[in-house]
Enzyme design. Structure first.
Site, mmCIF file in Angstrom:
data_model
loop_
_atom_site.group_PDB
_atom_site.id
_atom_site.type_symbol
_atom_site.label_atom_id
_atom_site.label_comp_id
_atom_site.label_asym_id
_atom_site.label_seq_id
_atom_site.Cartn_x
_atom_site.Cartn_y
_atom_site.Cartn_z
ATOM 1 N N ASP A 126 0.862 -1.173 0.000
ATOM 2 C CA ASP A 126 0.000 0.000 0.000
ATOM 3 C C ASP A 126 0.904 1.231 0.000
ATOM 4 O OD1 ASP A 126 -2.342 1.544 0.264
ATOM 5 O OD2 ASP A 126 -2.072 1.629 2.432
ATOM 6 N N ASP A 184 -1.727 -1.092 5.952
ATOM 7 C CA ASP A 184 -1.944 -0.537 7.287
ATOM 8 C C ASP A 184 -2.941 -1.360 8.091
ATOM 9 O OD1 ASP A 184 -4.387 0.090 6.207
ATOM 10 O OD2 ASP A 184 -4.005 2.233 6.039
ATOM 11 N N ASP A 202 -7.072 -2.599 4.143
ATOM 12 C CA ASP A 202 -6.330 -3.599 3.379
ATOM 13 C C ASP A 202 -6.531 -5.012 3.906
ATOM 14 O OD1 ASP A 202 -5.151 -1.722 1.639
ATOM 15 O OD2 ASP A 202 -3.672 -1.200 3.155
#
Length: 651
Positions: free
Chosen positions: A352, A544, A548
């Site tokens: 990410d 995080d 996700d």
């Protein structure tokens, strides 16, 4: 083969209470307890040495029953606990344990008159068990240190005063007080103006962390400077430290495939060698002309001593335990040994952007002025943004102090475009390009190429400049990507919900080959699923741990960044990086490789030496002493090798 530890009062040192240096207790008690643990082995050793000396000098009275009784008494302190444990296992239906093997091998040595060797084999086995216990205790040190951070009490404000209670009895919303040097017992929000905290037990970082009012604080942190007050936001069982403790305590229960294979192998291997030992004893009768039962029984006993797979069933789990402990010491939590193995196979890493390689906080990246000094330009802008709570306004207000003499009047919001007002008698416009075009103000063409958020400013109907606001890269982001390539990660891909143009720019800045922006959580999941269709791809995902979660679960290894404060990260990820440093992922990979390397070194060492001595023993070329080395000696060497993980440094 089932591996069950046995004390010497059952062979294994019992844990002794650890005291701080300032507690005023007599530490001689610990030494006394340690001596008691080793006392049986010392007695056996002294009697064995005296017996061997009497044999060597052929002392006349040291014969027959006196000699047998002497060695029998020497055998009992170390042999009785093992024989007893072997008998218990047999009654439970578990015959082929190492205790059974050592018992029949050493008692058999007595039967054929090899008394010193019978005592020596059991003595070395007992001492080996003591050393193994000490090695396991040392390997657990890092994890025990983490478990010791569990707070014991909380000072909660009730009925007008602070009362000391168990952390489990404190409710959400209550106020607690933490004195200097005390551990914060529960997660909460800081009510005091500021606090300096040592979070080393949680994050692996020794540098104190200074926080201000309304910041989050986590249970297990140590208050360093002054008395502080905290409003509790989580019950103890839901606190970060409680979840982490649960993870660490359960990590060793999740065995690696190698570890499980060795245990299953031992269950098949042990009975086979017992039957082979019986064959070594009796089969030669049909094939050897000068068959002597005593000689072939001796060879079979040697065969049994060598066959005991101690080195495998002790050192391999210890190797993984050492890896888990070393990782936790560095602020990395693996949810089990299986993920240490899985991490070594990763060749594709998907990450990410926001909160992983960037800080997730708006910062001023660039200030460009036209006809104004930067400081004066910023005074106009900050005066306009002073009352706004927008994240971009907050980023602008963090600009270095330039004075409070500029005040904005008659400020009005132009919907979807920005702000208009009067500062020090001048008309000021702050906003986007649409605001500038509405007021017939020309904007430089250079702003077209800027992909980040941009704030345009006009003063008295003339363009005065702009400020670029962007998410800031983490300090170690660039070096992390370089290091990932060096440790064998061939493919790196970045996925983000942020604008694709910004995502691509960050990717270029970090030298990441592939990147996609503007993605929803399900889009990220689809990208990872596409990668997984290629069986050669072993994928780790770093995120995080909040939006996700689906991708963390779908990856071969899910890695949560900053998981300390994220419930979803704790629940979903396989590996948790307790700080926001992406470079810790590289360290996690290195620790995994080191652990696997040591485990395989131990497997090769144990099998190699045992195979050689087994062949020599069956051929009559090895004595009980070689057998002892092949069993206990190799086990100790393997354990010492595994303990090396505790001393390793990974840059």
């Amino acid at each position: 083969m089932k591996k069950k530890k046995v004390n010497l009062r059952d062979l294994k040192p019992k844990s002794t209470k650890q005291h701080s240096h300032n507690d005023g207790h007599n530490h001689g008690i610990v030494n006394s307890a340690t001596f008691k643990i080793y006392f049986p082995a010392i007695v056996s050793f002294l009697m064995l040495m005296i017996g061997i000396a009497l044999d060597y000098f052929n002392v006349a009275f040291f014969k027959d029953w006196l000699r047998i009784n002497w060695y029998g008494i020497a055998y009992l302190p170390v042999g009785f606990p093992v024989v007893k444990e072997g008998w218990k296992s047999i009654k439970k239906g578990d015959v082929f344990t190492e205790f059974f093997l050592m018992s029949i091998a050493t008692i058999g040595a007595f039967v054929i008159g090899e008394y010193p060797e019978g005592v020596a084999v059991m003595l070395f086995y007992a001492v080996g068990e003591l050393f193994q216990g000490a090695a396991v205790k040392r390997a657990k040190g890092n994890i025990k240190a983490l478990l010791d951070v569990r707070p014991k009490e909380a000072n909660v404000f009730r009925n007008g005063d602070y009362t000391s209670v168990s952390p489990e009895d404190v409710n959400i919303g209550e106020k607690i007080q933490i004195r200097v040097g005390e551990k914060i017992p529960l997660d909460g929000i800081l009510l005091s103006v500021k606090a300096s905290l040592n979070t080393a037990a949680l994050t692996g970082e020794s540098k104190p962390d200074t926080i201000t009012k309304n910041a989050k604080v986590y249970a297990g942190s140590i208050n360093l400077e002054s008395v502080i007050e905290v409003e509790v936001t989580n019950k103890f069982e839901d606190s970060s430290i409680a979840r982490i403790l649960d993870l660490v305590q359960n990590a060793t229960a999740r065995k690696s495939k190698t570890e499980l294979f060795i245990r299953q192998f031992a269950r098949i291997y042990t009975p086979i060698v017992v039957y082979l030992a019986i064959a070594v004893t009796f089969l030669p009768y049909f094939f050897v002309e000068d068959y002597i039962f005593r000689d072939w029984l001796y060879r079979a006993l040697i065969f049994l001593v060598i066959s005991c797979p101690c080195a495998l069933v002790i050192s391999i789990p210890l190797g993984y335990f050492g890896g888990l402990g070393a990782a936790s010491k560095n602020g990395i939590l693996f949810k089990g040994a299986s993920f240490l193995d899985a991490m070594t196979k990763i060749n594709t890493l998907v990450m990410d952007k926001t909160g992983t390689v960037t800080k997730g906080v708006f910062k001023i990246k660039e200030i460009k002025t036209v006809g104004w000094e930067e400081s004066e330009f910023m005074k106009f802008l900050m005066a306009m943004e002073e009352q706004s709570t927008h994240p971009i306004a907050k980023a602008i207000m963090e600009y270095k102090e330039v004075g409070k003499d500029f005040k904005a009047l008659e400020v009005s919001e132009v919907a979807g475009k920005g702000l208009k007002g009067i500062v020090n008698g001048k008309i000021v416009l702050v906003g986007n390009k649409a605001l500038m075009h509405t007021n017939n103000i020309d904007v430089p063409t250079e702003t077209e190429a800027i992909v980040e958020s941009i704030v345009l400013v006009a003063i008295d109907n003339k363009f005065a400049g702009y400020v670029v606001i962007a998410d800031e890269l983490k300090e170690d982001a660039k070096e992390t990507i370089t290091a990932l390539h060096k440790v064998g990660i061939k493919n790196i891909m970045m996925l983000s919900g942020d604008k694709d143009s910004i995502t691509q720019q960050i990717a270029i800045e970090l030298n990441i080959e592939k990147a996609r922006g503007g993605l929803l959580p399900e889009d990220k999941l689809n990208e990872v699923e596409t990668l997984k269709r290629n069986p050669e791809n072993k994928i780790a995902f770093i995120g995080d741990g909040i939006n996700d979660a689906p991708v963390l679960a779908a990856s071969d290894v899910g890695i949560a960044m900053g998981g300390l404060g994220s419930d979803v990260a704790i629940e979903t990820a396989d590996v948790i990086i307790q700080t926001d440093q992406p470079s810790k992922v590289v360290k996690a990979i290195k620790i995994s490789h080191s652990t696997r390397k040591i485990v395989w070194q131990n497997i090769i060492l144990a099998f190699g030496v045992k195979a050689i001595v087994l062949i020599l023993g069956a051929g009559g070329l090895a004595t009980m002493w070689e057998a002892v080395f092949a069993d206990v000696g190799v086990a100790l060497l393997a354990i010492l090798n595994a303990v090396r993980l505790q001393r390793m440094k990974w840059s």
